[in-house]
Design an enzyme around this catalytic site. Structure first.
Site, PDB file in Angstrom:
ATOM      1  N   ARG A   1       0.823  -1.210   0.000  1.00 13.40           N
ATOM      2  CA  ARG A   1       0.000   0.000   0.000  1.00 13.40           C
ATOM      3  C   ARG A   1       0.862   1.267   0.000  1.00 13.40           C
ATOM      4  O   ARG A   1       0.640   2.193  -0.787  1.00 13.40           O
ATOM      5  CB  ARG A   1      -0.899  -0.019   1.239  1.00 13.40           C
ATOM      6  CG  ARG A   1      -1.822   1.169   1.393  1.00 13.40           C
ATOM      7  CD  ARG A   1      -2.579   1.059   2.712  1.00 13.40           C
ATOM      8  NE  ARG A   1      -3.300  -0.189   2.811  1.00 13.40           N
ATOM      9  CZ  ARG A   1      -4.570  -0.350   2.450  1.00 13.40           C
ATOM     10  NH1 ARG A   1      -5.237   0.684   1.975  1.00 13.40           N
ATOM     11  NH2 ARG A   1      -5.162  -1.516   2.576  1.00 13.40           N
TER      12      ARG A   1
ATOM     13  N   ARG B   1      -2.921  -7.652  10.179  1.00 20.09           N
ATOM     14  CA  ARG B   1      -2.205  -7.491   8.914  1.00 20.09           C
ATOM     15  C   ARG B   1      -0.709  -7.366   9.189  1.00 20.09           C
ATOM     16  O   ARG B   1      -0.295  -6.745  10.164  1.00 20.09           O
ATOM     17  CB  ARG B   1      -2.692  -6.253   8.164  1.00 20.09           C
ATOM     18  CG  ARG B   1      -4.061  -6.451   7.518  1.00 20.09           C
ATOM     19  CD  ARG B   1      -4.567  -5.194   6.868  1.00 20.09           C
ATOM     20  NE  ARG B   1      -5.643  -5.492   5.914  1.00 20.09           N
ATOM     21  CZ  ARG B   1      -6.431  -4.585   5.380  1.00 20.09           C
ATOM     22  NH1 ARG B   1      -6.285  -3.318   5.692  1.00 20.09           N
ATOM     23  NH2 ARG B   1      -7.370  -4.936   4.524  1.00 20.09           N
TER      24      ARG B   1
ATOM     25  N   ASP C   1     -13.831   5.919   0.408  1.00 18.13           N
ATOM     26  CA  ASP C   1     -14.374   5.380   1.658  1.00 18.13           C
ATOM     27  C   ASP C   1     -15.302   6.352   2.373  1.00 18.13           C
ATOM     28  O   ASP C   1     -16.153   5.930   3.156  1.00 18.13           O
ATOM     29  CB  ASP C   1     -13.233   4.990   2.607  1.00 18.13           C
ATOM     30  CG  ASP C   1     -12.616   3.644   2.266  1.00 18.13           C
ATOM     31  OD1 ASP C   1     -13.173   2.945   1.394  1.00 18.13           O
ATOM     32  OD2 ASP C   1     -11.579   3.299   2.860  1.00 18.13           O
TER      33      ASP C   1
ATOM     34  N   ALA D   1     -10.223   0.080  -3.152  1.00 18.76           N
ATOM     35  CA  ALA D   1      -9.329   1.082  -3.746  1.00 18.76           C
ATOM     36  C   ALA D   1      -9.673   1.321  -5.212  1.00 18.76           C
ATOM     37  O   ALA D   1      -9.612   2.451  -5.702  1.00 18.76           O
ATOM     38  CB  ALA D   1      -7.875   0.637  -3.603  1.00 18.76           C
TER      39      ALA D   1
END
Length: 415
Positions: free
Chosen positions: A115, A193, A305, A318
């Site tokens: 990311r 994550r 978002d 995304a």
């Protein structure tokens, strides 16, 4: 020449667009507005943009946006995952199915990688275009009237023709758009994550196969939990995430807590977690679909978002944010400075139903993975497949906006 191929960077539309947030939605909107001759101003709350995060996925519907930005696809290519498909196993380690990506290659290139690294490339591209990006901005107020809109940031009133709230699921812009405070609700799920160098994974005989022959992508499915692992950059890095129905964790994530959740799971999964130097725990915030993304005077719009958070199992959050940016830039171009309000209404109408349908794919995937009946799956393993359909991946948001804008505006006028 098709209008979708026209870059109007050197032709000013006279439209000033204030964009709150420099995530993928905000940066895409800024770059696309710049391409269409508008003047974007981006206000980002972080004083410094650091390379943080884990894996993020951009489908071919977003890939074609990247590919319109000179040099960006070439920069992304070396840092993106290159696998032929996704291997599914039960939580006990039993092989279930391999989903090949071959069928979706016809739709175009996907870009999946770190990311923060991908964001840095897009951010630097925006800067190279001369886009005004201001860091360390605390936006405390949104306002609009019939002729203009703006924000108060760090005590300064900044005014433009339109404002795009791209500041995430807790966007302050939502209150003005909706007319009331809209608090996010729990999705019922949380996620661990991690992203780290794969050297320790390569040394462990149980896990080395995940990295020693290049990039791989694997999924383990269990009751109310799924675990995904991907190796990237020819196996140099590895990323994993674990989604769970519990929401009791605190950031930063704890290795021991993650292992408790995975008690009894495939030892390979447990070895991956044990080798992890650091992980984070995210609470998955979700919102019911909003009745509108556009403010009462139609000068402020929510994108990304801020308008429509996605579950990770959609693999489209995304990408849909980037589609928002492409669409709104075209709508502003076709409406012109005197009809900015028309542009924002058209953006919402063009995007709303498509986004909601895409959101539902995440809900469907989550449910079929977390409630899997393994006896039935052995009879029909393809039931696990991620839906990778043409309507979603073969979509060109920019071209579509050009194609449907006139009819959309006509429907708004007649309706």
């Amino acid at each position: 020449m098709s209008p979708s191929l026209v870059d109007k960077t050197n032709v000013s539309s006279g439209i000033c667009v204030i964009i709150v947030g420099a995530g993928f939605a905000g940066l895409t909107a800024a770059i696309e507005c710049h391409r269409k001759g508008h003047t974007p101003i981006v206000l980002e709350s972080f004083a410094e943009l650091k390379i943080l995060g884990d894996i993020i996925s951009f489908g071919s519907n977003a890939g074609r946006v990247f590919e319109r930005w000179p040099g960006v696809a070439e920069e992304l290519d070396p840092i993106c995952i290159k696998t032929t498909g996704l291997e599914y196993r039960s939580y006990l380690g039993e092989y279930l199915f391999f989903q090949s990506w071959d069928a979706e290659k016809q739709y175009g290139r996907t870009y999946n990688g770190h990311r923060g690294e991908i964001h840095e490339i897009i951010y630097k591209h925006a800067l190279s275009l001369g886009i005004d990006i201001r860091l360390g901005q605390k936006v405390t107020e949104y306002f609009e009237d019939a002729t203009e809109a703006g924000v108060v940031s760090n005590g300064e009133r900044i005014i433009g023709d339109a404002v795009l709230a791209a500041d995430g699921v807790r966007s302050a812009g939502r209150t003005l758009v909706l007319g009331y405070e809209d608090k996010p609700k729990s999705s019922g799920y949380a996620i661990y994550r991690a992203w780290f160098d794969s050297a320790a994974i390569a040394k462990n005989p149980m896990t080395s196969y995940l990295v020693e022959h290049g990039d791989t992508h694997s999924a383990w499915l269990g009751p109310d939990i799924h675990f995904l692992a991907a190796s990237i950059k020819d196996g140099k890095d590895i990323s994993w995430d674990e989604a769970d129905i519990e929401e009791s964790w605190q950031q930063p994530g704890s290795i021991s807590d993650a292992l408790k959740v995975l008690d009894g799971w495939d030892p390979i999964v447990q070895e991956l977690v044990k080798a992890t130097p650091f992980l984070v725990d995210w609470k998955l915030v979700y919102r019911d679909p909003l009745p509108t993304w556009v403010s009462p005077k139609s000068r402020i719009a929510l994108i990304g978002d801020a308008a429509h958070p996605f579950l990770p199992t959609s693999i489209q959050g995304a990408s849909q944010a980037m589609e928002d940016g492409s669409t709104i830039a075209v709508c502003l171009e076709l409406s012109g400075k005197d009809r900015v309000q028309e542009a924002l209404k058209a953006y919402e109408k063009i995007r709303y139903d498509r986004v909601r349908t895409a959101q539902k794919t995440g809900e469907t995937t989550r449910d079929k993975w977390h409630k899997a009946d393994f006896d039935r799956i052995k009879e029909n393993p393809e039931s696990l497949k991620l839906k990778r359909e043409a309507w979603l991946l073969n979509h060109d948001a920019e071209k579509h906006a050009y194609d449907v804008f006139a009819n959309t505006v006509a429907s708004l006028t007649s309706g």
